[in-house]
Design a protein around this motif. Structure first.
Motif, short mmCIF file in Angstrom:
data_model
loop_
_atom_site.label_atom_id
_atom_site.label_comp_id
_atom_site.label_asym_id
_atom_site.label_seq_id
_atom_site.Cartn_x
_atom_site.Cartn_y
_atom_site.Cartn_z
N UNK A 85 0.81 -1.22 0.00
CA UNK A 85 0.00 0.00 0.00
C UNK A 85 0.84 1.27 0.00
N UNK A 86 2.00 1.23 0.65
CA UNK A 86 2.81 2.45 0.75
C UNK A 86 4.21 2.18 0.21
N UNK A 87 4.71 3.12 -0.54
CA UNK A 87 6.08 3.04 -1.03
C UNK A 87 6.30 1.91 -2.01
N UNK A 88 7.58 1.61 -2.21
CA UNK A 88 7.96 0.59 -3.19
C UNK A 88 8.56 -0.66 -2.58
N UNK A 89 8.72 -0.65 -1.26
CA UNK A 89 9.24 -1.84 -0.59
C UNK A 89 8.09 -2.49 0.17
N UNK A 90 7.76 -3.75 -0.18
CA UNK A 90 6.65 -4.42 0.52
C UNK A 90 6.97 -4.61 2.01
N UNK A 91 5.94 -4.52 2.82
CA UNK A 91 6.07 -4.82 4.24
C UNK A 91 5.49 -6.20 4.51
N UNK A 92 6.05 -6.90 5.48
CA UNK A 92 5.62 -8.27 5.77
C UNK A 92 5.18 -8.43 7.22
N UNK A 93 4.82 -7.35 7.87
CA UNK A 93 4.49 -7.40 9.30
C UNK A 93 3.20 -8.17 9.57
N UNK A 94 2.38 -8.41 8.57
CA UNK A 94 1.16 -9.17 8.78
C UNK A 94 1.37 -10.68 8.76
N UNK A 95 2.57 -11.11 8.36
CA UNK A 95 2.88 -12.55 8.39
C UNK A 95 3.06 -12.99 9.84
N UNK A 96 2.73 -14.22 10.11
CA UNK A 96 2.96 -14.78 11.44
C UNK A 96 4.46 -14.80 11.72
N UNK A 97 4.88 -14.69 12.98
CA UNK A 97 6.29 -14.84 13.30
C UNK A 97 6.79 -16.20 12.82
N UNK A 98 8.07 -16.30 12.48
CA UNK A 98 8.60 -17.54 11.88
C UNK A 98 8.24 -18.82 12.62
N UNK A 99 8.40 -18.85 13.92
CA UNK A 99 8.11 -20.08 14.67
C UNK A 99 6.64 -20.48 14.54
N UNK A 100 5.75 -19.49 14.64
CA UNK A 100 4.31 -19.75 14.51
C UNK A 100 3.97 -20.09 13.06
N UNK A 130 5.87 -21.58 10.85
CA UNK A 130 6.28 -22.96 10.58
C UNK A 130 5.31 -23.95 11.19
N UNK A 131 4.90 -23.69 12.43
CA UNK A 131 3.96 -24.60 13.10
C UNK A 131 2.66 -24.71 12.31
N UNK A 132 2.13 -23.58 11.85
CA UNK A 132 0.87 -23.60 11.11
C UNK A 132 1.03 -24.18 9.70
N UNK A 133 2.17 -23.95 9.09
CA UNK A 133 2.47 -24.55 7.79
C UNK A 133 2.46 -26.08 7.90
N UNK A 134 3.13 -26.59 8.93
CA UNK A 134 3.16 -28.04 9.12
C UNK A 134 1.78 -28.58 9.49
#
Length: 148
Positions: A86-101, A103-107
């Protein structure tokens, strides 16, 4: 959770030059756990994908599911599906789950899809992966459990 499904003739994932997952005809599923997602979203997404009628029937219409055609899925985690552009030219990824969570949900999602009688291969979580595919159709569908 968010997912991008591609109906494929074949797909594979390589890590460091070695194949870690591959399928013939079926679905390549790129999946991302979002902030506040739970197992319930993973289960709902797996059930939806297992029943989604996007494979051809005898008349050539998209009327059969991945289960109906006895196909497999290649499930690859992809946090970039959470990109906020939505803003600027660099995507933000703050809405992604933290890595540990994430991975758990992916599995959990992969196991939920297997419980729906869909054979699954996987990529490698958080690895630099090279994904190869032959898109059949092409058929590409985006699903977000918050909107589905």
């Amino acid at each position: 959770m968010r997912a991008v499904l591609q109906r494929v003739s074949e797909a594979s994932v390589r890590v460091g030059g070695a194949v870690v997952g591959q399928i013939g005809p079926g679905l390549l599923i790129l999946v991302c756990a979002m902030q506040d997602d739970t197992e319930a979203e993973a289960d709902r997404l797996a059930a939806k994908i297992a029943k989604l009628r996007i494979f051809r029937d005898a008349e050539g219409r998209m009327n059969r599911s991945v289960r109906d055609v006895s196909a497999a899925a290649l499930v690859v985690s992809q946090f970039t599906l959470a990109a906020d552009t939505a803003r600027g030219n660099r995507p933000g990824f703050s809405q992604a789950a933290p890595p540990e969570e994430g991975e758990r949900l992916y599995l959990h999602f992969t196991e939920a899809l297997r419980a729906q009688d869909v054979p699954c291969e996987t990529g490698q979580f958080a690895a630099d992966m090279q994904v190869g595919l032959v898109n059949d159709g092409p058929v590409t569908i985006w699903i977000d459990t918050r909107e589905a």
